[in-house]
Design an enzyme around this catalytic site. Structure first.
Site, PDB file in Angstrom:
ATOM      1  N   ALA A  85      10.029   1.561   2.806  1.00 44.28           N
ATOM      2  CA  ALA A  85       9.725   1.702   4.231  1.00 44.28           C
ATOM      3  C   ALA A  85       8.856   2.954   4.373  1.00 44.28           C
ATOM      4  O   ALA A  85       9.363   4.069   4.514  1.00 44.28           O
ATOM      5  CB  ALA A  85      11.008   1.828   5.051  1.00 44.28           C
ATOM      6  N   GLU A  86       7.554   2.747   4.306  1.00 45.01           N
ATOM      7  CA  GLU A  86       6.621   3.873   4.262  1.00 45.01           C
ATOM      8  C   GLU A  86       6.729   4.763   5.491  1.00 45.01           C
ATOM      9  O   GLU A  86       6.603   5.985   5.396  1.00 45.01           O
ATOM     10  CB  GLU A  86       5.198   3.349   4.091  1.00 45.01           C
ATOM     11  CG  GLU A  86       4.917   2.681   2.752  1.00 45.01           C
ATOM     12  CD  GLU A  86       5.394   1.234   2.681  1.00 45.01           C
ATOM     13  OE1 GLU A  86       5.313   0.625   1.598  1.00 45.01           O
ATOM     14  OE2 GLU A  86       5.853   0.716   3.724  1.00 45.01           O
ATOM     15  N   HIS A 111      -3.815  -3.003  -4.334  1.00 43.97           N
ATOM     16  CA  HIS A 111      -3.646  -2.151  -5.514  1.00 43.97           C
ATOM     17  C   HIS A 111      -4.953  -1.488  -5.941  1.00 43.97           C
ATOM     18  O   HIS A 111      -4.989  -0.833  -6.972  1.00 43.97           O
ATOM     19  CB  HIS A 111      -3.104  -2.970  -6.699  1.00 43.97           C
ATOM     20  CG  HIS A 111      -1.762  -3.568  -6.456  1.00 43.97           C
ATOM     21  ND1 HIS A 111      -1.590  -4.738  -5.745  1.00 43.97           N
ATOM     22  CD2 HIS A 111      -0.518  -3.161  -6.797  1.00 43.97           C
ATOM     23  CE1 HIS A 111      -0.307  -5.032  -5.675  1.00 43.97           C
ATOM     24  NE2 HIS A 111       0.365  -4.084  -6.297  1.00 43.97           N
ATOM     25  N   PRO A 164       1.686   0.908   6.824  1.00 46.60           N
ATOM     26  CA  PRO A 164       2.857   0.981   7.725  1.00 46.60           C
ATOM     27  C   PRO A 164       3.214   2.400   8.147  1.00 46.60           C
ATOM     28  O   PRO A 164       3.872   2.596   9.165  1.00 46.60           O
ATOM     29  CB  PRO A 164       3.982   0.359   6.878  1.00 46.60           C
ATOM     30  CG  PRO A 164       3.287  -0.552   5.936  1.00 46.60           C
ATOM     31  CD  PRO A 164       2.010   0.157   5.591  1.00 46.60           C
ATOM     32  N   PHE A 172       1.202   2.497  -3.880  1.00 48.95           N
ATOM     33  CA  PHE A 172      -0.248   2.463  -3.957  1.00 48.95           C
ATOM     34  C   PHE A 172      -0.786   2.853  -2.584  1.00 48.95           C
ATOM     35  O   PHE A 172      -0.176   2.534  -1.561  1.00 48.95           O
ATOM     36  CB  PHE A 172      -0.764   1.073  -4.331  1.00 48.95           C
ATOM     37  CG  PHE A 172      -0.396   0.624  -5.722  1.00 48.95           C
ATOM     38  CD1 PHE A 172      -1.320   0.727  -6.754  1.00 48.95           C
ATOM     39  CD2 PHE A 172       0.857   0.097  -5.999  1.00 48.95           C
ATOM     40  CE1 PHE A 172      -0.993   0.309  -8.034  1.00 48.95           C
ATOM     41  CE2 PHE A 172       1.191  -0.312  -7.277  1.00 48.95           C
ATOM     42  CZ  PHE A 172       0.265  -0.207  -8.304  1.00 48.95           C
ATOM     43  N   ALA A 173      -1.954   3.506  -2.560  1.00 49.99           N
ATOM     44  CA  ALA A 173      -2.521   3.926  -1.283  1.00 49.99           C
ATOM     45  C   ALA A 173      -2.689   2.750  -0.330  1.00 49.99           C
ATOM     46  O   ALA A 173      -2.558   2.896   0.890  1.00 49.99           O
ATOM     47  CB  ALA A 173      -3.865   4.609  -1.509  1.00 49.99           C
ATOM     48  N   ASP A 174      -2.946   1.575  -0.874  1.00 49.96           N
ATOM     49  CA  ASP A 174      -3.150   0.381  -0.054  1.00 49.96           C
ATOM     50  C   ASP A 174      -1.930   0.025   0.793  1.00 49.96           C
ATOM     51  O   ASP A 174      -2.051  -0.643   1.826  1.00 49.96           O
ATOM     52  CB  ASP A 174      -3.464  -0.835  -0.936  1.00 49.96           C
ATOM     53  CG  ASP A 174      -4.430  -0.526  -2.058  1.00 49.96           C
ATOM     54  OD1 ASP A 174      -4.195   0.473  -2.768  1.00 49.96           O
ATOM     55  OD2 ASP A 174      -5.393  -1.276  -2.238  1.00 49.96           O
TER      56      ASP A 174
END
Length: 706
Positions: free
Chosen positions: A436-437, A508, A469, A463-465
């Protein structure tokens, strides 16, 4: 009148927009320590004074707007009086933290704000404690008393309250973190993340839901399947739920007192769901007559908590009419005195917009000139990161790291950057966050609020992608320092594995710096070599404020990114590094494409084209002097980055060069980057999308021969 249901001594009022279909089970027994007989006269008088004073301010606020003096946003609290009085009365500013929402005027007054401080906020004066006029009116705060400046983004402060609760538990602090909000904001996903995290970690957080049946004009029935949204959390472990009548002073006081005592004693979260009523409009930009009929509005007014409390005091014969009138007159004097003082207060000055944008950074004591004369065995990029994290954890014992998959036995994250850290520093400092970013970043924002010495590093996403959220919290964090007029600095580092060249495809392989650099208030850095990876990370972890640290993941184990790394290496923000000198053409780059650019420069040198390669390292702040110096020297500039050309950070660099070096240019500024497409998974598609040495060569030759 709405139906009144008695549930083991607690009153629950049926919302007119959501008929009650079943009786509710009381999940937690409330201690009845407050009633007319048990409460002393002095306390009863104080509560009445606060309620009268608060209502005077609440009703006066719209007049300031009519006179064009301010308070252009006002959300009246009338109908929430009792629960807000109770929140403020149980809150202890010496030990607790309070996160009020935009309707919490009475809460703020009850917690200790003066009428002058309330009006200063409403009029957006420079001396407003909450923000100095920077934030919307009706967002009350008093940082010195741990009453926090909360954003307009409803419900997001629940995550900050949980972060504070985590710090309280970590430091064995005896206090409670209070989060207050309307029932409709509970529909936000981050509220569920916050309550889930608080229950899983058993944190001393009290979540107050002030339920008036409406989210602006949206009835509660359009928000939740349960008529009492607290019921949505019934299955959560380690969580207690109290349902009370938020219009009744004693019911609310009993509920809040019990909630605080339970959270404090058991280190366990509590939800207090207070049934309120909204007597007026949602705010001064709303007309409730458009969606509420006359009968419903009349019913709401008939439930007004203030006259109800006054009637109780008179009926009990504890007070006479004369005594209460005297209290009312004293409250009016206080309000007018606050008005007089607030009106004389200064307004913010135009040039103050530049104050408190970014907190001060750590100033490196070594290598500040950008030269690097040191020896030693070359180190991998990933080992440099791992070693620096460990060194900084030893340097500052109040440093923490969490994120998805950062520590489980021998594994240290998806790429093993944090390998061995939990074993050395323990689970209380190095631990996994849920997937849960928003929770990961929001609780970091909260934990650093507990003490200035705390530094938090988070893996914002695997991953930065996957960071999207968390973008709401990223935006929130970016203006925290500015919005609070310098009162709160979010001292955190957000690590993100960025970029492609790994065959990762969607989610990714993307780059997100083009978005992040549009946010004032944060730093964004992108190292390309092991030494800079260590130096920038150390500086970030020792600085105040928020730094987004982008790690080109294909460089983790790349031989060409290896360098010797001094033990105490530091790199200043906003200082580019000249990787290669040249006279015919400047390549300005960062991250993965630094290496492609250096390779291309070697090839071009054999063709008689000497290329200067400038590694920015820091995107925000940006080294304008280094950019100007290299363009002035070669008179040609090629911007190279991995991200898409369209909308990428290179567009900003082109703008800077055109504005500051236009007369020095002998050719148009060119850009090399990714195509305006996603990055495909198949290696053929990836190669077609991302920049490489050959694409740089083509562009550089064309530019050199222009």
């Amino acid at each position: 009148m709405p139906q009144l249901i008695v549930c083991k001594g607690l009153f629950v009022v049926n919302s007119p927009s959501f008929p009650l279909t079943e009786s509710l089970e009381l999940l937690m027994q409330v201690k009845k320590t407050h009633d007319l007989k048990k409460t002393d006269k002095k306390t009863l008088a104080h509560w009445y004074h606060l309620m009268v004073l608060g209502r005077m301010l609440d009703e006066r606020a719209p007049n300031y707007l009519k006179q064009a003096l301010g308070w252009s946003y006002h959300a009246p609290y009338a109908g929430h009086d009792a629960i807000q009085l109770a929140i403020g009365q149980v809150f202890d500013h010496k030990t607790d933290h309070l996160f009020p929402y935009y309707r919490d005027m009475m809460t703020a007054l009850s917690a200790g704000l003066t009428p002058e401080e309330i009006i200063l906020n409403g009029l957006s004066k420079a001396t407003d404690l909450a923000s100095g006029g920077r934030h919307m009116s009706n967002h009350f705060a008093k940082p010195a008393w741990n009453i926090h400046n909360v954003s307009s983004c409803t419900g997001n402060h629940t995550l900050h309250a949980v972060g504070v609760g985590r710090a309280m538990k970590t430091y064995k602090h005896k206090g409670v973190s209070f989060s207050s909000q309307g029932e409709s904001s509970v529909s936000e996903g981050y509220v569920y993340e916050a309550i889930n995290g608080a229950s899983r970690e058993k944190l001393p957080v009290v979540f107050v839901f002030q339920d008036n049946g409406y989210g602006i004009s949206v009835p509660k029935s359009d928000q939740t399947a349960n008529e009492i949204c607290a019921e949505n959390f019934r299955g959560f472990k380690n969580l207690q739920i109290i349902i009370c009548d938020g219009k009744d002073v004693f019911d609310s006081m009993n509920a809040m007192t019990t909630a605080r005592e339970h959270a404090l004693k058991n280190s366990e979260p509590v939800i207090v769901h207070a049934m309120c009523v909204r007597i007026g409009n949602h705010s001064n930009s709303d007309k409730h007559e458009w969606y509420r009929d006359d009968k419903e509005i009349a019913d709401a007014k008939a439930q007004d908590p203030l006259p109800k409390y006054k009637a109780e005091l008179l009926k009990s014969k504890i007070f006479t009419e004369k005594e209460l009138t005297k209290i009312e007159e004293e409250a009016k004097v206080m309000m007018l005195d606050g008005h007089t003082k607030a009106m004389k207060a200064p307004a913010p000055t135009p040039d103050s917009i530049y104050d408190f944008v970014v907190p001060e950074a750590h100033v490196p004591q070594k290598y500040v000139d950008g030269t690097h004369d040191y020896n030693g065995e070359p180190m991998k990029f990933i080992d440099s990161l791992n070693g620096t994290l460990k060194a900084e954890f030893r340097h500052n014992p109040d440093t923490y790291i969490w994120g998805q998959d950062v520590a489980n036995k021998e594994k240290g994250g998806i790429f093993n950057v944090t390998k061995g850290m939990q074993q050395e520093f323990g689970k209380h400092r190095v631990f996994n966050g849920p997937i849960a970013e928003d929770f990961i970043l929001g609780t970091a924002n909260g934990m650093v609020r507990f003490d200035e010495k705390i530094r938090v590093v988070v893996e914002g996403a695997e991953f930065a992608d996957y960071f999207w959220p968390a973008m709401e919290q990223m935006v929130e964090t970016s203006h925290d320092y500015w919005r609070s007029n310098g009162a709160f600095s979010p001292n955190m580092v957000i690590r993100l594995a960025s970029g492609g060249y790994i065959g990762g495809g969607l989610y990714h392989s993307q780059n997100i710096e083009g978005t992040l650099t549009t946010l004032p208030g944060i730093r964004v850095v992108v190292p390309a070599f092991a030494d800079d990876a260590a130096g920038l990370l150390r500086t970030a972890m020792r600085s105040r404020g928020c730094t987004v640290y982008l790690e080109p993941k294909t460089l983790y184990n790349a031989k060409h990114a290896m360098t010797p790394v001094p033990e105490d290496f530091e790199v200043p923000f906003g200082k580019a590094r000249l990787r290669r000198e040249g006279e015919h053409l400047s390549i300005i780059t960062y991250g993965n494409t630094v290496h492609f650019s250096l390779e291309a420069a070697e090839v071009l040198a054999k063709e008689g084209i000497e290329v200067e390669v400038l590694d920015l390292r820091s995107l925000n702040p940006l080294d304008y002097d280094a950019i100007k110096a290299t363009v002035t020297k070669t008179h040609r500039a090629l911007i190279v980055h991995e991200d898409k050309v369209f909308g990428g950070f290179g567009g900003e660099l082109v703008g800077v060069i055109n504005e500051t070096c236009f007369e020095e240019l002998d050719a148009p500024v060119r850009r090399v980057g990714s195509t305006f497409t996603p990055v495909g998974f198949n290696r053929i598609l990836e190669r077609a999308t991302l920049p490489d040495m050959q694409k740089i060569l083509v562009a550089a030759r064309e530019l050199a021969n222009y």
